[in-house]
Design an enzyme around this catalytic site. Sequence first.
Site, PDB file in Angstrom:
ATOM      1  N   TRP A 329      23.246 -20.685  18.110  1.00  0.00           N
ATOM      2  CA  TRP A 329      23.855 -19.495  17.510  1.00  0.00           C
ATOM      3  C   TRP A 329      23.672 -18.279  18.409  1.00  0.00           C
ATOM      4  O   TRP A 329      24.556 -17.417  18.494  1.00  0.00           O
ATOM      5  CB  TRP A 329      23.227 -19.235  16.142  1.00  0.00           C
ATOM      6  N   HIS A 330      22.530 -18.209  19.099  1.00  0.00           N
ATOM      7  CA  HIS A 330      22.264 -17.050  19.952  1.00  0.00           C
ATOM      8  C   HIS A 330      23.149 -17.023  21.191  1.00  0.00           C
ATOM      9  O   HIS A 330      23.385 -15.953  21.756  1.00  0.00           O
ATOM     10  CB  HIS A 330      20.790 -17.032  20.380  1.00  0.00           C
ATOM     11  N   GLY A 331      23.611 -18.161  21.643  1.00  0.00           N
ATOM     12  CA  GLY A 331      24.452 -18.153  22.831  1.00  0.00           C
ATOM     13  C   GLY A 331      24.859 -19.551  23.254  1.00  0.00           C
ATOM     14  O   GLY A 331      24.198 -20.545  22.924  1.00  0.00           O
TER      15      GLY A 331
END
Length: 492
Positions: A329-331
């Site tokens: 989700w962060h990247g």
Amino acid sequence: MLFNSFPFIFLFLPLSLGGYFWIGRLGSLTLSKGWLLLSSLIFYGYWNVVFLPLISISIMVNYLLGNRLHEVRCNQRLSRIFLYFGLLFNIGLIAYYKYTVFLMSWLPPSKLSVWITQLLHPDNIILPLAISFYTFQQISYLVDAYRGVIPNYSLLDYSLFVLFFPQLIAGPIVHHYEVIPQFNRLRNLLFCQKNFAIGCIVFVIGLSKKVLIADSLAGWVTLPFNHAAELSFIEAWTAALSYTYQLYFDFSGYCDMALGLGLMLNVKLPINFNSPYKSTSIVEFWRRWHITLSNFLRDYLYIPLGGNRLGESRRVINLMITMLLGGLWHGAGWTYIAWGGFHGVCLSINHIWKKVGFYLPKQISWLVTFLAVIIGWVIFRAQSLGDAGHILWAMTGIEGILLPGKYRGLVSNLEMFGIRFNNFPSLDYFPGGLESIVILFIVTLWVVFLPNTQELIQKFKPRWWWSLLLGFLAMLTLLSMSRVTEFLYFQF
């Protein structure tokens, strides 16, 4: 538009607040909410007006799906169809904009990959601001609608819930029941001196964290991480700790500003950051760091997967799945996935230790937890897994402790005590030398022992010296805003 910019502080914020409370004197909730919604649209569109249609379509589709789920909640089969369609729509949007390039890097050269490239045009994809946050927020809304725990909100209420500018860009990830009832309280339309004063204080503290500390540490992070293979022991630790604190003050600064802006508008947003570096376990760390994201992953992923109800082995699997997806989700990159997997392993070990009754003294538990967090941040920030490996290897000191060239004169004295050093580094990355160690040591004491913003506000009592101190802090911060820098979580 950024919170730490002059247009926001001196133009947008006074106009949005003034208009809201002026309209509020008329006693019309609809007009007041409409003004806030218009302000939020301007706030979001200021960055790139091209993405206003995208977020508008996302809001409309999810609102309509939520209504349908509300209407057919007694029909289990039809409810699931609408829910799955909503999940597919939201995940599809974020997958296209955030993960297309990453996923296509897996495809081997072929006619199929060429056709997909021509179809998707990955080189032209620009990541819409805040898509990760408003997508998760709307997924939680759809799931709650499927569970039958939401009332039938108006489109205005729902749109403001998603677009409310204090929390739109980087959280907190709020639930509908946390903010929509506040938008509909008549007393919230009236200017409240206490809320406004506390909101201003929290906003100034958050702004100073971002501008004076996080942005100052940025120069100690970028260059070393760009030359990971050439770092010495001290340089690697300086870079790792600098990023650890840069991210801390950058994100906690944003969270403070979001809470402060909400209070100015008489809206209490959930706390999203609570001194995570004071944690004595990884479990506690995730209860303190990005609290609303942790709650979302727990409530809408970990528990539906089975949580800890199906035995210890299944709990470990569920934790790993949750944290791997949390990292993704962060990247879109292997470093983010590895970071999530690393924390999944740490959480699993933590739970196993607790189950078998293994405990460490509090100080050692804190040290082990803090070291694990630092290792995780190195993986998270590195440009590749190889770079992360270089930095972590240098941090072990196995290949020797290298000092910057400006301290070569100390070597002969130190070697008298049996301390040996390898050759000096060819690149002088070490920012400020031993002075940096002192600064980072002071910052460590700060984040571990000093009260956080929420604790300070709880003890706050109006005093002349508070006004003087905060006025000086605000002036110093504004004078230091020579350039506008994005918040680190904007890229996630």
